[in-house]
Design a protein around this motif. Sequence first.
Motif, PDB file in Angstrom:
ATOM      1  N   PRO A 282      39.394  34.575  29.120  1.00  0.00           N
ATOM      2  CA  PRO A 282      38.735  35.662  28.883  1.00  0.00           C
ATOM      3  C   PRO A 282      37.565  35.921  29.742  1.00  0.00           C
ATOM      4  N   GLU A 283      36.742  35.125  29.917  1.00  0.00           N
ATOM      5  CA  GLU A 283      35.646  35.118  30.725  1.00  0.00           C
ATOM      6  C   GLU A 283      35.785  35.427  32.236  1.00  0.00           C
ATOM      7  N   HIS A 284      36.920  35.268  32.735  1.00  0.00           N
ATOM      8  CA  HIS A 284      37.319  35.526  33.942  1.00  0.00           C
ATOM      9  C   HIS A 284      38.400  36.635  34.244  1.00  0.00           C
ATOM     10  N   GLY A 285      38.900  37.257  32.953  1.00  0.00           N
ATOM     11  CA  GLY A 285      39.700  38.401  32.750  1.00  0.00           C
ATOM     12  C   GLY A 285      40.987  38.108  33.387  1.00  0.00           C
ATOM     13  N   VAL A 286      41.612  36.740  33.063  1.00  0.00           N
ATOM     14  CA  VAL A 286      43.006  36.303  33.340  1.00  0.00           C
ATOM     15  C   VAL A 286      43.639  35.356  32.635  1.00  0.00           C
TER      16      VAL A 286
ATOM     17  N   ASP B 227      39.356  44.859  32.062  1.00  0.00           N
ATOM     18  CA  ASP B 227      38.589  45.100  33.293  1.00  0.00           C
ATOM     19  C   ASP B 227      38.820  43.906  34.219  1.00  0.00           C
ATOM     20  N   SER B 228      40.209  43.323  34.166  1.00  0.00           N
ATOM     21  CA  SER B 228      40.439  42.298  34.972  1.00  0.00           C
ATOM     22  C   SER B 228      40.590  42.391  36.431  1.00  0.00           C
ATOM     23  N   PRO B 229      39.788  41.649  37.255  1.00  0.00           N
ATOM     24  CA  PRO B 229      40.174  41.864  38.656  1.00  0.00           C
ATOM     25  C   PRO B 229      41.455  41.598  39.128  1.00  0.00           C
ATOM     26  N   ILE B 230      42.489  40.891  38.501  1.00  0.00           N
ATOM     27  CA  ILE B 230      43.600  40.894  38.921  1.00  0.00           C
ATOM     28  C   ILE B 230      44.485  42.195  38.707  1.00  0.00           C
ATOM     29  N   ALA B 231      44.134  42.740  37.639  1.00  0.00           N
ATOM     30  CA  ALA B 231      44.658  44.403  37.318  1.00  0.00           C
ATOM     31  C   ALA B 231      44.512  45.167  38.459  1.00  0.00           C
ATOM     32  N   GLY B 232      43.401  45.402  39.207  1.00  0.00           N
ATOM     33  CA  GLY B 232      43.332  46.139  40.306  1.00  0.00           C
ATOM     34  C   GLY B 232      44.103  45.723  41.687  1.00  0.00           C
ATOM     35  N   PHE B 233      44.068  44.441  41.709  1.00  0.00           N
ATOM     36  CA  PHE B 233      45.006  43.828  42.666  1.00  0.00           C
ATOM     37  C   PHE B 233      46.337  44.251  42.602  1.00  0.00           C
ATOM     38  N   LEU B 234      47.054  44.043  41.362  1.00  0.00           N
ATOM     39  CA  LEU B 234      48.298  44.448  40.968  1.00  0.00           C
ATOM     40  C   LEU B 234      48.576  45.897  41.198  1.00  0.00           C
ATOM     41  N   GLN B 235      47.732  46.545  41.006  1.00  0.00           N
ATOM     42  CA  GLN B 235      47.955  48.252  41.295  1.00  0.00           C
ATOM     43  C   GLN B 235      48.211  48.491  42.622  1.00  0.00           C
ATOM     44  N   LYS B 236      47.516  47.718  43.625  1.00  0.00           N
ATOM     45  CA  LYS B 236      47.841  48.016  45.216  1.00  0.00           C
ATOM     46  C   LYS B 236      49.013  47.006  45.373  1.00  0.00           C
ATOM     47  N   ASN B 237      49.353  45.922  44.943  1.00  0.00           N
ATOM     48  CA  ASN B 237      50.263  45.094  45.146  1.00  0.00           C
ATOM     49  C   ASN B 237      51.075  44.813  44.099  1.00  0.00           C
ATOM     50  N   LYS B 238      51.971  45.945  43.661  1.00  0.00           N
ATOM     51  CA  LYS B 238      52.878  45.893  42.447  1.00  0.00           C
ATOM     52  C   LYS B 238      53.744  44.730  42.346  1.00  0.00           C
TER      53      LYS B 238
ATOM     54  N   ALA C 272      26.991  30.201  41.529  1.00  0.00           N
ATOM     55  CA  ALA C 272      28.450  29.441  41.077  1.00  0.00           C
ATOM     56  C   ALA C 272      28.397  29.642  39.619  1.00  0.00           C
ATOM     57  N   LYS C 273      29.697  30.002  39.074  1.00  0.00           N
ATOM     58  CA  LYS C 273      30.007  30.191  37.756  1.00  0.00           C
ATOM     59  C   LYS C 273      30.884  28.885  37.550  1.00  0.00           C
ATOM     60  N   ILE C 274      31.389  28.779  36.128  1.00  0.00           N
ATOM     61  CA  ILE C 274      32.005  27.523  35.758  1.00  0.00           C
ATOM     62  C   ILE C 274      33.727  28.265  35.853  1.00  0.00           C
ATOM     63  N   GLY C 275      34.557  27.687  36.677  1.00  0.00           N
ATOM     64  CA  GLY C 275      36.060  28.068  37.078  1.00  0.00           C
ATOM     65  C   GLY C 275      37.009  27.693  35.918  1.00  0.00           C
ATOM     66  N   ALA C 276      38.316  27.883  36.267  1.00  0.00           N
ATOM     67  CA  ALA C 276      39.342  27.491  35.393  1.00  0.00           C
ATOM     68  C   ALA C 276      39.424  26.341  35.318  1.00  0.00           C
ATOM     69  N   HIS C 277      38.881  25.233  36.355  1.00  0.00           N
ATOM     70  CA  HIS C 277      39.287  23.988  36.014  1.00  0.00           C
ATOM     71  C   HIS C 277      37.881  23.222  35.289  1.00  0.00           C
TER      72      HIS C 277
END
Length: 176
Positions: free
Chosen positions: A80-84, A105-116, A149-154
């Motif tokens: 949830p902290e990364h919206g994915v 507010d996921s950054p991936i939602a915007g990407f998928l709007q442009k790339n269905k 830097a932020k803490i990522g998925a790994h």
Amino acid sequence: PPSTSRILPGALGGLFSRLQSPVPTVRAFSTSQPSHQVAEPVWNLGRLNHVAVAVPDLAKAQAFYKNVLGAQVSEAVPLPEHGVSVVFVNLGNTKIELLHPLGSDSPIAGFLQKNKAGGMHHVCIEVDNINAAVMDLKEKKIRSLSDEAKIGAHGKPVIFLHPKDCGGVLVELEQA
């Protein structure tokens, strides 16, 4: 002109002659530096950690890699902290990270709007010293998408570099 121009006509010849040109050393070390000056931060790129792919249907993509290609695939992990939500596909020498939007507010939602249909979102490369890398790249006028830097998925520090400064590719650097 270099001899490659005669062998490889046109743009390829020019490309290869440029590739054969000596490349200046970026992080040169001088022993004549006064001791009160701080040396440039030293860092190195490591291995490709993963290629991230945004997907409109996480379960369908997960099933494709697992059931059709026979890959080792993780369960979906919400971040949830990364919206994915992410699923990792282990390829032995690297991973594919399947990304699906989580929250409005996921950054991936915007990407998928442009790339269905989805598509490649970013590449992640390990570095041996992320803080030195961030300082050095700022000095070289390479923009990042966050100040630090932020803490990522790994569970390790990561930073994303602006695609306009990286040949059109969103690059994630991750502490090795």
